[in-house]
Design a protein around this motif. Structure first.
Motif, PDB file in Angstrom:
ATOM      1  N   ALA A  62       0.816  -1.216   0.000  1.00 15.21           N
ATOM      2  CA  ALA A  62       0.000   0.000   0.000  1.00 15.21           C
ATOM      3  C   ALA A  62       0.848   1.265   0.000  1.00 15.21           C
ATOM      4  O   ALA A  62       0.313   2.364  -0.123  1.00 15.21           O
ATOM      5  CB  ALA A  62      -0.939   0.006   1.206  1.00 15.21           C
ATOM      6  N   GLY A  63       2.153   1.122   0.137  1.00 20.16           N
ATOM      7  CA  GLY A  63       3.019   2.290   0.159  1.00 20.16           C
ATOM      8  C   GLY A  63       2.805   3.147   1.388  1.00 20.16           C
ATOM      9  O   GLY A  63       2.800   4.370   1.314  1.00 20.16           O
ATOM     10  N   ILE A  64       2.616   2.492   2.531  1.00 20.77           N
ATOM     11  CA  ILE A  64       2.400   3.190   3.797  1.00 20.77           C
ATOM     12  C   ILE A  64       3.536   2.804   4.738  1.00 20.77           C
ATOM     13  O   ILE A  64       3.819   1.619   4.913  1.00 20.77           O
ATOM     14  CB  ILE A  64       1.034   2.805   4.425  1.00 20.77           C
ATOM     15  CG1 ILE A  64      -0.114   3.153   3.477  1.00 20.77           C
ATOM     16  CG2 ILE A  64       0.852   3.482   5.775  1.00 20.77           C
ATOM     17  CD1 ILE A  64      -1.474   2.616   3.926  1.00 20.77           C
ATOM     18  N   ASP A 137       4.994   0.584 -13.780  1.00 18.34           N
ATOM     19  CA  ASP A 137       5.550  -0.701 -13.341  1.00 18.34           C
ATOM     20  C   ASP A 137       7.059  -0.718 -13.537  1.00 18.34           C
ATOM     21  O   ASP A 137       7.811  -1.138 -12.651  1.00 18.34           O
ATOM     22  CB  ASP A 137       4.929  -1.864 -14.111  1.00 18.34           C
ATOM     23  CG  ASP A 137       3.537  -2.232 -13.645  1.00 18.34           C
ATOM     24  OD1 ASP A 137       3.159  -1.828 -12.518  1.00 18.34           O
ATOM     25  OD2 ASP A 137       2.824  -2.918 -14.412  1.00 18.34           O
ATOM     26  N   GLU A 138       7.513  -0.247 -14.703  1.00 17.94           N
ATOM     27  CA  GLU A 138       8.948  -0.203 -14.960  1.00 17.94           C
ATOM     28  C   GLU A 138       9.651   0.731 -13.983  1.00 17.94           C
ATOM     29  O   GLU A 138      10.731   0.414 -13.465  1.00 17.94           O
ATOM     30  CB  GLU A 138       9.216   0.281 -16.389  1.00 17.94           C
ATOM     31  CG  GLU A 138       8.907  -0.743 -17.449  1.00 17.94           C
ATOM     32  CD  GLU A 138       9.271  -0.229 -18.833  1.00 17.94           C
ATOM     33  OE1 GLU A 138      10.371   0.371 -18.983  1.00 17.94           O
ATOM     34  OE2 GLU A 138       8.476  -0.434 -19.756  1.00 17.94           O
ATOM     35  N   LEU A 139       9.039   1.876 -13.743  1.00 17.09           N
ATOM     36  CA  LEU A 139       9.628   2.861 -12.829  1.00 17.09           C
ATOM     37  C   LEU A 139       9.726   2.306 -11.416  1.00 17.09           C
ATOM     38  O   LEU A 139      10.738   2.483 -10.728  1.00 17.09           O
ATOM     39  CB  LEU A 139       8.786   4.143 -12.849  1.00 17.09           C
ATOM     40  CG  LEU A 139       9.383   5.379 -12.204  1.00 17.09           C
ATOM     41  CD1 LEU A 139      10.694   5.766 -12.829  1.00 17.09           C
ATOM     42  CD2 LEU A 139       8.384   6.536 -12.312  1.00 17.09           C
ATOM     43  N   GLU A 140       8.680   1.595 -10.974  1.00 19.01           N
ATOM     44  CA  GLU A 140       8.703   0.991  -9.625  1.00 19.01           C
ATOM     45  C   GLU A 140       9.803  -0.053  -9.486  1.00 19.01           C
ATOM     46  O   GLU A 140      10.260  -0.314  -8.382  1.00 19.01           O
ATOM     47  CB  GLU A 140       7.360   0.318  -9.333  1.00 19.01           C
ATOM     48  CG  GLU A 140       6.238   1.272  -9.020  1.00 19.01           C
ATOM     49  CD  GLU A 140       4.947   0.525  -8.730  1.00 19.01           C
ATOM     50  OE1 GLU A 140       4.996  -0.502  -8.014  1.00 19.01           O
ATOM     51  OE2 GLU A 140       3.902   0.959  -9.220  1.00 19.01           O
ATOM     52  N   ASN A 141      10.192  -0.654 -10.588  1.00 23.95           N
ATOM     53  CA  ASN A 141      11.174  -1.737 -10.543  1.00 23.95           C
ATOM     54  C   ASN A 141      12.589  -1.278 -10.878  1.00 23.95           C
ATOM     55  O   ASN A 141      13.439  -2.110 -11.203  1.00 23.95           O
ATOM     56  CB  ASN A 141      10.731  -2.869 -11.466  1.00 23.95           C
ATOM     57  CG  ASN A 141       9.518  -3.575 -10.929  1.00 23.95           C
ATOM     58  OD1 ASN A 141       9.487  -3.987  -9.761  1.00 23.95           O
ATOM     59  ND2 ASN A 141       8.475  -3.676 -11.723  1.00 23.95           N
ATOM     60  N   LEU A 142      12.826   0.022 -10.794  1.00 23.95           N
ATOM     61  CA  LEU A 142      14.187   0.512 -10.988  1.00 23.95           C
ATOM     62  C   LEU A 142      15.105  -0.134  -9.947  1.00 23.95           C
ATOM     63  O   LEU A 142      14.696  -0.367  -8.807  1.00 23.95           O
ATOM     64  CB  LEU A 142      14.257   2.023 -10.806  1.00 23.95           C
ATOM     65  CG  LEU A 142      13.720   2.903 -11.927  1.00 23.95           C
ATOM     66  CD1 LEU A 142      13.776   4.366 -11.510  1.00 23.95           C
ATOM     67  CD2 LEU A 142      14.501   2.686 -13.202  1.00 23.95           C
TER      68      LEU A 142
END
Length: 145
Positions: A62-64, A137-142
């Motif tokens: 959840a990004g918390i 999705d790509e950015l999150e997986n940097l």
């Protein structure tokens, strides 16, 4: 302009924050009408998809931040949205389960949330939205710096 400096409007963190606010302007009124914060809704959506979950997994997905999640879960338990209990196999693990009230509330909100997505797609197009999601999705997986 100094060529080593990016103009403010091209700063990625600020642009992502402004884009988030533009998107949330569609969803926020729905959540407010139902007495939920954005963070509470993220927790309920995860629980709706996965059933009970470990608190650490909720925080990550959840990004918390975990300390913030603790307070959110306390309020959600008070409002009859979740149950919390320790895992029998490992007392360090906190398990969070949606209540029947939370399940019913989530089922009422999901169609309204879907309407928000449809409204966004009328301005942004389904194809652009899919492309954006793939890029995110790509950015999150940097790789980590």
């Amino acid at each position: 302009m100094d060529p080593t400096q990016r103009p403010y409007q091209y700063q990625l963190p600020q642009r992502l924050l402004r884009a988030r606010e533009a998107v949330m302007s569609y969803f926020r009124p729905v959540l407010t009408r139902h007495g939920l914060s954005e963070q509470q809704w993220r927790v309920l959506r995860l629980l709706a998809e996965r059933g009970e979950m470990e608190a650490g997994d909720i925080a990550q997905r959840a990004g918390i931040h975990p300390p913030s999640l603790s307070g959110i879960l306390t309020r959600m338990e008070r409002d009859d949205l979740v149950y919390r209990h320790r895992a029998r196999s490992d007392n360090r693990r906190l398990i969070v389960t949606p209540t029947p009230h939370a399940k019913a509330l989530t089922q009422r909100i999901i169609p309204l949330s879907n309407d928000c997505y449809r409204r966004i797609e009328t301005h942004f197009s389904p194809a652009k939205l899919q492309t954006l999601l793939a890029l995110l999705d790509e950015l999150e997986n940097l790789p980590a710096p």
